[in-house]
Motif scaffolding. Structure first.
Motif, mmCIF file in Angstrom:
data_model
loop_
_atom_site.group_PDB
_atom_site.id
_atom_site.type_symbol
_atom_site.label_atom_id
_atom_site.label_comp_id
_atom_site.label_asym_id
_atom_site.label_seq_id
_atom_site.Cartn_x
_atom_site.Cartn_y
_atom_site.Cartn_z
ATOM 1 N N GLY A 23 0.775 -1.232 0.000
ATOM 2 C CA GLY A 23 0.000 0.000 0.000
ATOM 3 C C GLY A 23 0.805 1.278 0.000
ATOM 4 O O GLY A 23 0.222 2.370 0.072
ATOM 5 N N ARG A 24 2.142 1.196 -0.097
ATOM 6 C CA ARG A 24 2.949 2.413 -0.099
ATOM 7 C C ARG A 24 3.067 2.986 -1.503
ATOM 8 O O ARG A 24 2.971 2.271 -2.500
ATOM 9 C CB ARG A 24 4.344 2.138 0.464
ATOM 10 N N ASP A 25 3.270 4.280 -1.587
ATOM 11 C CA ASP A 25 3.451 4.989 -2.844
ATOM 12 C C ASP A 25 4.905 4.817 -3.273
ATOM 13 O O ASP A 25 5.820 5.254 -2.571
ATOM 14 C CB ASP A 25 3.111 6.468 -2.648
ATOM 15 N N VAL A 26 5.123 4.187 -4.432
ATOM 16 C CA VAL A 26 6.479 3.841 -4.875
ATOM 17 C C VAL A 26 6.681 4.262 -6.327
ATOM 18 O O VAL A 26 5.832 4.016 -7.186
ATOM 19 C CB VAL A 26 6.740 2.320 -4.748
ATOM 20 N N THR A 27 7.820 4.890 -6.578
ATOM 21 C CA THR A 27 8.282 5.159 -7.938
ATOM 22 C C THR A 27 9.604 4.432 -8.143
ATOM 23 O O THR A 27 10.488 4.501 -7.286
ATOM 24 C CB THR A 27 8.485 6.668 -8.175
ATOM 25 N N LEU A 28 9.731 3.738 -9.265
ATOM 26 C CA LEU A 28 10.959 3.017 -9.594
ATOM 27 C C LEU A 28 11.792 3.837 -10.565
ATOM 28 O O LEU A 28 11.265 4.422 -11.514
ATOM 29 C CB LEU A 28 10.637 1.663 -10.227
ATOM 30 N N VAL A 29 13.099 3.871 -10.321
ATOM 31 C CA VAL A 29 14.023 4.537 -11.234
ATOM 32 C C VAL A 29 14.920 3.462 -11.832
ATOM 33 O O VAL A 29 15.567 2.701 -11.106
ATOM 34 C CB VAL A 29 14.860 5.599 -10.508
ATOM 35 N N ALA A 30 14.933 3.390 -13.146
ATOM 36 C CA ALA A 30 15.710 2.364 -13.844
ATOM 37 C C ALA A 30 16.242 2.963 -15.142
ATOM 38 O O ALA A 30 16.096 4.165 -15.401
ATOM 39 C CB ALA A 30 14.848 1.136 -14.114
ATOM 40 N N PRO A 48 9.429 -17.527 -3.594
ATOM 41 C CA PRO A 48 9.068 -18.932 -3.372
ATOM 42 C C PRO A 48 7.574 -19.149 -3.177
ATOM 43 O O PRO A 48 7.070 -20.253 -3.429
ATOM 44 C CB PRO A 48 9.841 -19.291 -2.091
ATOM 45 N N GLU A 49 6.854 -18.107 -2.732
ATOM 46 C CA GLU A 49 5.425 -18.263 -2.434
ATOM 47 C C GLU A 49 4.503 -17.817 -3.554
ATOM 48 O O GLU A 49 3.420 -18.367 -3.718
ATOM 49 C CB GLU A 49 5.064 -17.460 -1.167
ATOM 50 N N ARG A 50 4.937 -16.817 -4.344
ATOM 51 C CA ARG A 50 3.994 -16.227 -5.296
ATOM 52 C C ARG A 50 4.739 -15.412 -6.338
ATOM 53 O O ARG A 50 5.948 -15.171 -6.233
ATOM 54 C CB ARG A 50 3.006 -15.315 -4.564
ATOM 55 N N THR A 51 3.993 -14.979 -7.334
ATOM 56 C CA THR A 51 4.481 -14.028 -8.326
ATOM 57 C C THR A 51 3.568 -12.824 -8.313
ATOM 58 O O THR A 51 2.338 -12.963 -8.386
ATOM 59 C CB THR A 51 4.511 -14.656 -9.736
ATOM 60 N N VAL A 52 4.154 -11.647 -8.202
ATOM 61 C CA VAL A 52 3.367 -10.419 -8.179
ATOM 62 C C VAL A 52 3.985 -9.435 -9.162
ATOM 63 O O VAL A 52 5.212 -9.323 -9.255
ATOM 64 C CB VAL A 52 3.299 -9.814 -6.759
ATOM 65 N N THR A 53 3.146 -8.760 -9.923
ATOM 66 C CA THR A 53 3.618 -7.760 -10.870
ATOM 67 C C THR A 53 3.177 -6.383 -10.395
ATOM 68 O O THR A 53 1.983 -6.122 -10.255
ATOM 69 C CB THR A 53 3.076 -8.018 -12.285
ATOM 70 N N GLY A 54 4.159 -5.527 -10.115
ATOM 71 C CA GLY A 54 3.867 -4.169 -9.693
ATOM 72 C C GLY A 54 3.845 -3.236 -10.887
ATOM 73 O O GLY A 54 4.863 -3.050 -11.551
ATOM 74 N N ARG A 55 2.685 -2.687 -11.147
ATOM 75 C CA ARG A 55 2.561 -1.713 -12.237
ATOM 76 C C ARG A 55 2.733 -0.328 -11.628
ATOM 77 O O ARG A 55 1.772 0.354 -11.284
ATOM 78 C CB ARG A 55 1.233 -1.877 -12.958
ATOM 79 N N LEU A 56 3.991 0.051 -11.492
ATOM 80 C CA LEU A 56 4.366 1.237 -10.731
ATOM 81 C C LEU A 56 4.840 2.349 -11.654
ATOM 82 O O LEU A 56 5.276 2.117 -12.782
ATOM 83 C CB LEU A 56 5.478 0.884 -9.745
ATOM 84 N N SER A 57 4.789 3.557 -11.142
ATOM 85 C CA SER A 57 5.383 4.679 -11.842
ATOM 86 C C SER A 57 6.869 4.417 -12.012
ATOM 87 O O SER A 57 7.537 3.931 -11.093
ATOM 88 C CB SER A 57 5.155 5.957 -11.032
ATOM 89 N N ALA A 58 7.393 4.715 -13.196
ATOM 90 C CA ALA A 58 8.801 4.450 -13.477
ATOM 91 C C ALA A 58 9.413 5.645 -14.188
ATOM 92 O O ALA A 58 8.776 6.290 -15.021
ATOM 93 C CB ALA A 58 8.959 3.188 -14.322
#
Length: 327
Positions: A23-30, A48-58
């Motif tokens: 639930g945190r506001d995250v921007t990725l820099v790449a 190991p438990e799951r796969t999650v795709t973060g559709r984040l600001s980049a």
């Protein structure tokens, strides 16, 4: 708080996706193909438990718009890229006036111990992080994190020492995201202990899994001797193992074990640079300053630079050549 993850690779990608997932506001820099993939498909984190795709600001870097005053900059680039990243973000404007370097905390979730003094030259609020987070980034848009039952342990504090309310607030967010996040007044002692562990990264990148025990022992012994001569305290292997316990263990992801550490990954990706001069090179520097011989660490530096220059694949450096360099 809002988080800007500067360097969304193995460590940064894991932290960023899981903070956003909580639930945190995250921007990725790449940059490059990785940035393109994140923008197009999001950043996929496999655990190991799951796969999650973060559709984040980049983003590729600061865009000139004022940063919110509650922003935390999280630096997760390799140490050789630290100065360029700090310089790029230092003068970014902040809402209400001032710059990032004057007003915002910068969290250094990186291997090595040279990043903190470099950051303090520019930023007033420097927060070191000792990173125990087994993750891999080889494919654009994908990060694999093998930590279980927690993805990683992240010790936090202030530089040069102590901790504050910001340290504790960030630790609470990381805990909510699934990490183990102790706040330490002596976080640099933990980072120097981790530095000794990371001295083996260069050997792994050069030789793969078949590292002679004699070389592993010598590279660490040189590190311990250099730190002792410099009067620098560090955690012990027993203390580190007790702290981690079974909180962060390795587990296969989709049946695959982790291929290699951060330096191995840089060679495997053909990144063009590696962090060895800030890991083994730190011990060589201290040895030269305090009269402690460090021939194995110096040889690792030379061999890694040759591997990068000659495009020798990860794990493909001839052992005999490395032994010649050691002398």
């Amino acid at each position: 708080m809002r988080y800007v993850i500067i360097g969304a690779g193995a460590v940064g990608g894991t932290i960023g996706v899981l903070l956003a997932d909580s639930g945190r506001d995250v921007t990725l820099v790449a940059r490059g193909a990785h940035l393109d993939a994140v923008r197009e498909r999001g950043l996929t984190l496999r655990t190991p438990e799951r796969t999650v795709t973060g559709r984040l600001s980049a983003a590729a870097g600061p865009d000139g718009a004022p940063l919110p005053a509650d922003t935390v900059l999280v630096l997760t680039v390799k140490s050789q890229d630290t100065v360029a990243a700090l310089t790029a973000w230092a003068d970014a404007p902040v809402e209400g006036g001032g710059t990032a370097a004057e007003r915002l905390p910068v969290l250094l979730a990186q291997n090595g111990v040279a990043n903190e003094p470099a950051a303090l030259r520019l930023f007033a609020r420097v927060h070191p992080v000792c990173v125990w987070l087994p993750a891999t980034h080889l494919e654009p848009g994908v990060v694999v994190a093998n930590g279980h039952p927690h993805p990683g342990m992240l010790h936090l504090g202030r530089y040069p020492s102590g901790a504050d309310d910001t340290s504790r607030a960030i630790a609470a967010d990381l805990t909510a995201a699934g990490f183990v996040a102790p706040v330490r007044d002596d976080v640099m002692r933990w980072k120097y202990g981790k530095l000794l562990v990371n001295l083996g990264n260069g050997l792994q990148a050069l030789l793969g899994r078949d590292i002679p025990e004699s070389l592993s022992a010598r590279v660490r012994a040189e590190g311990e001797a250099a730190l002792a001569a410099a009067g620098i305290p560090h955690t012990s292997r027993d203390e580190e193992a007790t702290e981690r316990g079974d909180l962060v263990a390795y587990r296969p992801v989709d049946g695959e074990d982790r291929a290699g550490g951060s330096t191995w990954q840089s060679l495997a990706r053909g990144a063009g640079s590696v962090e060895t001069d800030h890991i083994n090179g730190e011990i060589v520097l201290l040895g030269r300053l305090h009269g402690v011989p460090t021939p194995v660490n110096a040889a690792v530096q030379v061999a890694i630079r040759r591997a990068v220059r000659d495009r020798i694949p990860a794990g493909g450096f001839p052992l005999a050549e490395l032994e010649k360099l050691v002398g």
